[in-house]
Design a protein around this motif. Structure first.
Motif, PDB file in Angstrom:
ATOM      1  N   MET A 117       0.819  -1.211   0.000  1.00 18.28           N
ATOM      2  CA  MET A 117       0.000   0.000   0.000  1.00 18.28           C
ATOM      3  C   MET A 117       0.851   1.258   0.000  1.00 18.28           C
ATOM      4  N   ALA A 118       1.927   1.160   0.776  1.00 18.74           N
ATOM      5  CA  ALA A 118       2.751   2.364   0.924  1.00 18.74           C
ATOM      6  C   ALA A 118       3.374   2.768  -0.398  1.00 18.74           C
ATOM      7  N   SER A 119       3.468   1.818  -1.347  1.00 18.30           N
ATOM      8  CA  SER A 119       4.139   2.142  -2.604  1.00 18.30           C
ATOM      9  C   SER A 119       3.203   2.843  -3.573  1.00 18.30           C
ATOM     10  N   ALA A 120       1.908   2.875  -3.277  1.00 18.80           N
ATOM     11  CA  ALA A 120       0.970   3.487  -4.204  1.00 18.80           C
ATOM     12  C   ALA A 120       1.291   4.949  -4.524  1.00 18.80           C
ATOM     13  N   PRO A 121       1.473   5.799  -3.501  1.00 20.58           N
ATOM     14  CA  PRO A 121       1.784   7.202  -3.816  1.00 20.58           C
ATOM     15  C   PRO A 121       3.110   7.300  -4.572  1.00 20.58           C
ATOM     16  N   ALA A 122       4.044   6.453  -4.212  1.00 17.58           N
ATOM     17  CA  ALA A 122       5.348   6.505  -4.866  1.00 17.58           C
ATOM     18  C   ALA A 122       5.220   6.184  -6.341  1.00 17.58           C
ATOM     19  N   SER A 123       4.437   5.141  -6.659  1.00 19.31           N
ATOM     20  CA  SER A 123       4.321   4.785  -8.067  1.00 19.31           C
ATOM     21  C   SER A 123       3.501   5.832  -8.803  1.00 19.31           C
ATOM     22  N   ARG A 124       2.533   6.438  -8.079  1.00 27.32           N
ATOM     23  CA  ARG A 124       1.763   7.509  -8.702  1.00 27.32           C
ATOM     24  C   ARG A 124       2.687   8.690  -9.002  1.00 27.32           C
ATOM     25  N   SER A 125       3.525   8.979  -8.062  1.00 24.56           N
ATOM     26  CA  SER A 125       4.471  10.077  -8.257  1.00 24.56           C
ATOM     27  C   SER A 125       5.398   9.784  -9.442  1.00 24.56           C
ATOM     28  N   LYS A 126       5.772   8.521  -9.588  1.00 21.42           N
ATOM     29  CA  LYS A 126       6.614   8.154 -10.722  1.00 21.42           C
ATOM     30  C   LYS A 126       5.875   8.358 -12.042  1.00 21.42           C
ATOM     31  N   ALA A 127       4.592   7.983 -12.014  1.00 17.36           N
ATOM     32  CA  ALA A 127       3.789   8.151 -13.229  1.00 17.36           C
ATOM     33  C   ALA A 127       3.697   9.623 -13.618  1.00 17.36           C
ATOM     34  N   VAL A 128       3.518  10.478 -12.591  1.00 20.18           N
ATOM     35  CA  VAL A 128       3.453  11.917 -12.875  1.00 20.18           C
ATOM     36  C   VAL A 128       4.768  12.392 -13.498  1.00 20.18           C
ATOM     37  N   THR A 129       5.862  11.974 -12.895  1.00 19.83           N
ATOM     38  CA  THR A 129       7.170  12.349 -13.437  1.00 19.83           C
ATOM     39  C   THR A 129       7.298  11.909 -14.893  1.00 19.83           C
ATOM     40  N   ALA A 130       6.896  10.673 -15.138  1.00 21.04           N
ATOM     41  CA  ALA A 130       7.001  10.155 -16.505  1.00 21.04           C
ATOM     42  C   ALA A 130       6.167  10.989 -17.467  1.00 21.04           C
ATOM     43  N   LEU A 131       4.954  11.351 -17.018  1.00 14.72           N
ATOM     44  CA  LEU A 131       4.090  12.165 -17.872  1.00 14.72           C
ATOM     45  C   LEU A 131       4.715  13.531 -18.161  1.00 14.72           C
ATOM     46  N   ALA A 160      11.338  20.303 -17.351  1.00 11.92           N
ATOM     47  CA  ALA A 160      12.196  20.782 -16.266  1.00 11.92           C
ATOM     48  C   ALA A 160      11.616  20.364 -14.912  1.00 11.92           C
ATOM     49  N   LEU A 161      10.295  20.482 -14.773  1.00 13.63           N
ATOM     50  CA  LEU A 161       9.661  20.085 -13.517  1.00 13.63           C
ATOM     51  C   LEU A 161       9.837  18.581 -13.283  1.00 13.63           C
ATOM     52  N   GLY A 162       9.671  17.811 -14.329  1.00 13.28           N
ATOM     53  CA  GLY A 162       9.830  16.366 -14.203  1.00 13.28           C
ATOM     54  C   GLY A 162      11.253  15.992 -13.831  1.00 13.28           C
ATOM     55  N   LEU A 163      12.218  16.664 -14.479  1.00 14.89           N
ATOM     56  CA  LEU A 163      13.621  16.322 -14.227  1.00 14.89           C
ATOM     57  C   LEU A 163      14.002  16.593 -12.779  1.00 14.89           C
ATOM     58  N   GLU A 164      13.365  17.600 -12.155  1.00 18.20           N
ATOM     59  CA  GLU A 164      13.612  17.891 -10.743  1.00 18.20           C
ATOM     60  C   GLU A 164      13.324  16.672  -9.878  1.00 18.20           C
ATOM     61  N   ARG A 165      12.354  15.860 -10.332  1.00 17.33           N
ATOM     62  CA  ARG A 165      11.906  14.726  -9.523  1.00 17.33           C
ATOM     63  C   ARG A 165      12.616  13.450  -9.899  1.00 17.33           C
ATOM     64  N   MET A 166      13.537  13.559 -10.848  1.00 19.81           N
ATOM     65  CA  MET A 166      14.163  12.339 -11.346  1.00 19.81           C
ATOM     66  C   MET A 166      15.594  12.201 -10.861  1.00 19.81           C
ATOM     67  N   ARG A 167      16.009  10.954 -10.712  1.00 17.78           N
ATOM     68  CA  ARG A 167      17.407  10.668 -10.387  1.00 17.78           C
ATOM     69  C   ARG A 167      17.874   9.557 -11.313  1.00 17.78           C
ATOM     70  N   GLY A 168      19.143   9.283 -11.272  1.00 12.60           N
ATOM     71  CA  GLY A 168      19.632   8.077 -11.946  1.00 12.60           C
ATOM     72  C   GLY A 168      19.949   8.251 -13.417  1.00 12.60           C
ATOM     73  N   TRP A 169      20.071   7.130 -14.120  1.00 11.80           N
ATOM     74  CA  TRP A 169      20.589   7.154 -15.489  1.00 11.80           C
ATOM     75  C   TRP A 169      19.646   7.875 -16.452  1.00 11.80           C
ATOM     76  N   LEU A 170      18.332   7.774 -16.192  1.00 12.87           N
ATOM     77  CA  LEU A 170      17.383   8.384 -17.109  1.00 12.87           C
ATOM     78  C   LEU A 170      17.556   9.900 -17.106  1.00 12.87           C
ATOM     79  N   ARG A 171      17.795  10.425 -15.926  1.00 13.72           N
ATOM     80  CA  ARG A 171      18.013  11.854 -15.820  1.00 13.72           C
ATOM     81  C   ARG A 171      19.295  12.266 -16.535  1.00 13.72           C
ATOM     82  N   GLN A 172      20.316  11.441 -16.375  1.00 12.05           N
ATOM     83  CA  GLN A 172      21.577  11.759 -17.057  1.00 12.05           C
ATOM     84  C   GLN A 172      21.396  11.713 -18.568  1.00 12.05           C
ATOM     85  N   LEU A 173      20.569  10.771 -18.996  1.00 10.49           N
ATOM     86  CA  LEU A 173      20.288  10.673 -20.426  1.00 10.49           C
ATOM     87  C   LEU A 173      19.632  11.968 -20.910  1.00 10.49           C
ATOM     88  N   PHE A 174      18.639  12.438 -20.153  1.00  5.82           N
ATOM     89  CA  PHE A 174      17.972  13.680 -20.549  1.00  5.82           C
ATOM     90  C   PHE A 174      18.948  14.853 -20.560  1.00  5.82           C
TER      91      PHE A 174
END
Lengths: 288, 382, 268
Positions: A1-15, C78-92
């Motif tokens: 459960m605790a990973s839900a916000p984290a994965s959501r946050s990852k999805a936002v970053t990806a978007l 730029a906002l997304g990259l702030e939240r990113m770490r690791g190789w993907l960020r370096q790639l960007f």
């Protein structure tokens, strides 16, 4: 459960980064890969590209040696001259100009950027042509001076065209300079040259580094400037490339020259960053 | 067959007089004489009689890709006024550049002006349309000077119609150039010597390499590797002495930056007209004679307007005005009749026969020869 | 004092060519730099010449689309990259630097080759299923322009993000604001100046670009392409008139922006 916000946050970053990622992939990575593939191809009979695998295009690079030489000498020289001309102005704006007139003067540096670059170079053709400056100099007894269509004209054009791009970053780094530092330095008995050398100059280096990189990159890829002020005689790699694609129709060789140009820039800039930008303060500012 | 359908000459004249006196209407006159029918049939073929609505269907812009200083702006404006189609003109410096752009695709050109020796290549690459001569009623092959116009027709099909012809020589500003050069040998020697920094050559492999070949007395069209190597050597020796490499040399000749330049007929006419000290020379070793054509790219977006523009420019009256503006001789006898006599006597347009005999038409092989392209590129980047 | 004199010299250097352009836009003669007396006729001619007007509209369309897309995509990135770490960020990071480093002429050539290759591959299929053939147009220019400006925008926004006061964001989060509310009320206003700078810069770069459009504009004529073509066949004062008009417009906009900014600062 605790990973839900984290994965959501990852999805936002990806978007957030996905659209940019798509642009980079389809318009930068893919085209560059295609260019590299083409650079190993052969010229089709009527011109263009024919599939093949050959290193001939790279072996042929010395045929454009002079264009590489021109670019690799005039681009750094143009950058250096632009720094030399821009620095005093940036210093004047940041340190000496009265705050009231400062904004106006800054805007005046940028405004030329808003008139067609092509037209401004056209005006220089007139100014440097024999009815322009050379004819005035003739009155002073300096006869038969040729400027237009020489490397000098290209250098003047470079300084003219890129001065604003150099003034701004230097100004920004000098503006941060605490004037009390200058006063303190003066109080300690340093003469103005020493103050400049030991206080002002080091502080402004990040701006100089940023501006130089920008101007250098733009000059390395110039086409218009050598074409208009060099009269088709002062040839940059950019001109060689346009000719390869639009006159000789030798796409594979053009692809090889492009690849070589990008490789040279890559190496130059990585080395530059290593040595010049290795200081922490410089790097931070250089990102602006 | 009723008698009243057949009209005797006598009756025709009677009817004509009655019509002229106003005692019968135009409709009656055309009806009884049968001219009404004839008018309707011929109407589509005779330009003057063509219904104006043929132009009404036209719209937008027509993209004309051509050479510098090559059209009368007044004529193009008149075309726009008449048809509502604005003419957008692009100018190029070489046939290679035109070919390259067209090969890369989607240029948006509607009409372009290729030179004689390139047309077979365009046809071979399937880049141009066979022309629909019905849409060019003003083109009349019987009034064309066949010496100049054969290369537009391939295997009996017309792919391009002639615009004008000319020669490639050089122009000198006699105020500054007193050596009175008459040959390509002198041209290049003066370039390397006393006229250093004052000479221009075209940004165009055919004429620049061709006239360097002439220095050695070789064919203008030579593709022989050894001969080309000699030409390249000469060009590289001359390069530091050139003022510029540019096919648009009029501005520099006019303002005095350049004193001598490789030059086409029409530019020479225009320069000499404004500045009498400008003299045109055809190298006595020879050089180029050529014809430029109008052609329509396969992918032209506005073909109707393209045909209308070509047809307009081939109208003898308009063509004659074009000739007077650009100063290149027409291949059309009808246009030549309307050109002032002074122009027909002008040796720039019509050089002496003994000079003409040495000239060569460009050869198709020079356009696609990779070695020529590479020599030109090396020359420019040297 | 010598410094002041030097500055004056630089301003003369910067403005002499522009003065020439403006001066000769009032020339009655046909050749741009051959003064024949005062006249406004070229202004009339320029703005009734459908080709110039169309080129101007094309350039404005391309520059507007480019700047809006590049700024939006770049800010998000730029906002997304702030939240990113690791190789993907370096790639960007690497991609951003490469995008800035690759010269315009190479961008033009490589995108041209890529477009032509893709079109050749895709068009037969598209035609077979009755769809429109792909070809060069405004969209190809916009795509290539966005690529270059996108990287510039990311750098500008990132610099601002780096210098931003994190405590405000934390305070907002402590007050249980949703992440979106925090973004809208805290981050976005703080980023605004750099977003505007990004818009302005990418508009200018796109409006001024010749070399990329020269390769990928297809049948379209942008203003720089038109001007380049005119320079090759001898400039008429028409072009000077257009240049002057564009200069005046941008000056007005610049002053307006300055005025609005000042008014806002004062009202705070």
């Amino acid at each position: 459960m605790a990973s839900a916000p984290a994965s959501r946050s990852k999805a936002v970053t990806a978007l957030l980064v996905a659209p940019a990622g798509l642009f980079f992939f389809f318009l930068l990575v893919l085209p560059l890969v295609v260019v590299i593939i083409y650079s190993f191809g052969a010229r089709a009979d009527a011109g263009g590209y024919a599939p093949a695998f050959t290193l001939e295009n790279y072996a042929n690079l010395p045929a454009r040696g002079q264009a590489f030489f021109n670019t690799l000498t005039l681009a750094p020289l143009g950058t250096l001259l632009t720094v030399l001309f821009a620095y005093p102005l940036a210093y004047f704006l940041a340190v000496k100009a009265s705050p009231n007139s400062r904004t106006l003067l800054l805007v005046l540096v940028i405004v030329p950027f808003w008139t067609s670059q092509l037209l401004r170079y056209y005006a220089w053709i007139m100014i440097l042509g024999s009815k322009g400056i050379p004819s005035w100099l003739a009155y002073l007894g300096i006869a038969d001076l040729r400027i237009i269509n020489t490397p000098w004209a290209v250098l003047i054009g470079a300084v003219y065209g890129f001065l604003p791009l150099m003034v701004l970053p230097i100004y920004v780094s000098l503006e941060k300079l605490d004037k009390r530092l200058l006063e303190a330095s003066a109080d300690l008995g340093a003469d103005s040259w020493r103050t400049f050398r030991q206080v002002t100059l080091p502080l402004s280096l990040p701006g100089v580094a940023t501006g130089s990189m920008l101007v250098f990159i733009l000059l390395m890829g110039e086409y218009i400037l050598p074409q208009l002020l060099g009269g088709g005689k002062v040839f940059f790699i950019g001109n060689a490339l346009v000719d390869l694609f639009l006159q000789s129709r030798n796409w594979p060789f053009g692809a090889a020259v492009s690849t070589a140009l990008v490789a040279i820039m890559f190496v130059t800039i990585v080395v530059y960053m290593r040595f010049v930008l290795s200081r922490g303060d410089v790097r931070r500012a250089a990102l602006v | 067959m009723s008698d009243d359908k057949i009209i005797t000459p006598q009756k025709f004249m009677d009817e004509l007089r009655r019509f002229q006196k106003g005692s019968v209407t135009r409709r009656h006159f055309l009806g009884v004489t049968g001219l009404g029918l004839a008018t309707a049939v011929l109407g589509s073929a005779v330009p003057g009689l063509r219904p104006r609505k043929a132009y009404a269907a036209l719209s937008g812009t027509v993209n004309l890709t051509t050479w510098p200083n090559y059209h009368s702006q007044e004529n193009l404006d008149a075309f726009t006024k008449k048809t509502g189609v604005a003419v957008n003109m692009n100018v190029f410096g070489s046939n290679e550049e035109m070919l390259a752009k067209l090969q890369a695709g989607s240029t948006g050109w509607d009409v372009f002006v290729p030179t004689n020796y390139t047309i077979s290549t365009y046809k071979g690459l399937d880049l141009i349309d066979a022309l629909d001569l019905k849409q060019l009623p003003n083109y009349d092959v019987s009034t064309q000077d066949q010496r100049f116009t054969s290369e537009g027709t391939i295997d009996g099909t017309v792919y391009a119609v002639p615009k004008d012809w000319g020669t490639t020589g050089f122009i000198i500003n006699t105020k500054n150039v007193t050596q009175n050069p008459k040959s390509w040998k002198e041209f290049w020697d003066l370039t390397k010597g006393p006229l250093t920094g004052r000479v221009m050559v075209h940004d165009y492999q055919l004429t620049t390499i061709g006239n360097a070949l002439k220095y050695f007395g070789y064919s203008f069209n030579s593709n022989d590797e050894k001969q080309l190597a000699e030409a390249e050597k000469l060009m590289l020796e001359a390069k530091p002495h050139l003022f510029a490499i540019n096919s648009d040399y009029q501005p520099s000749m006019r303002n005095g930056d350049a004193w001598m330049s490789v030059c086409w007929t029409g530019d020479a006419t225009q320069l000499h007209r404004d500045l009498p000290e400008m003299q045109y020379v055809i190298g006595k070793e020879g050089g180029e004679i050529w014809t430029d054509y109008y052609a329509i790219p396969k992918v032209a977006p506005n073909k109707e307007a393209a045909y209308a523009l070509i047809d307009w420019l081939l109208t003898p009256e308009i063509n004659a005005k074009e000739v007077q503006a650009h100063g290149y001789p027409s291949t059309d006898a009808r246009a030549n009749k309307l050109v002032p006599k002074a122009m027909l006597d002008n040796p720039i347009l019509y050089p002496a026969q003994d000079l003409l005999t040495n000239l060569e038409f460009g050869a198709a092989a020079t356009l696609t020869n990779p070695l020529r392209a590479e020599i030109m590129a090396r020359f420019k980047s040297a | 004092m010598p410094l002041r004199l030097y500055a004056a010299f630089i301003y003369v250097f910067l403005y002499a060519p522009i003065a020439l352009i403006v001066f000769f836009s009032f020339n009655a003669g046909r050749y741009a730099m051959d003064w024949q007396g005062f006249s406004l006729e070229w202004y009339g001619k320029a703005f009734t010449n459908p080709i110039i007007v169309k080129a101007l509209v094309t350039s404005i369309t391309i520059a507007s689309c480019t700047s809006i897309i590049a700024t939006t995509v770049g800010t998000l990135c730029a906002l997304g990259l702030e939240r990113m770490r690791g190789w993907l960020r370096q790639l960007f990071d690497a991609l951003i630097y490469i995008a800035i480093m690759v010269p315009g002429v190479v961008i033009g050539i490589s995108t041209l080759i890529a477009f032509v290759t893709v079109f050749d591959a895709v068009n037969p299929t598209l035609e077979a299923i009755g769809m429109v053939r792909l070809q060069m147009g405004l969209w190809t220019v916009i795509a290539a322009h966005v690529l270059f400006n996108l990287a510039v925008v990311v750098l500008i926004i990132r610099a601002r993000l780096a210098g931003m006061d994190r405590s405000l964001v934390e305070a907002s989060e402590d007050l249980y604001a949703t992440p979106f509310a925090t973004f809208r009320q805290v981050v976005l206003p703080a980023l605004m100046p750099s977003i505007l700078a990004g818009l302005l810069l990418s508009f200018t770069f796109s409006f001024e670009d010749f070399i990329i459009a020269f390769f990928v504009a297809g049948p379209n004529t942008t203003l720089p392409i038109y001007v380049f073509s005119s320079i090759r066949r001898g400039v008429t004062p028409e072009i000077n008139a257009i240049g002057t008009a564009v200069l005046l417009t941008s000056l007005t906009l610049l002053m307006l922006a300055q005025f609005l900014l000042r008014a806002r600062t004062r009202s705070r």
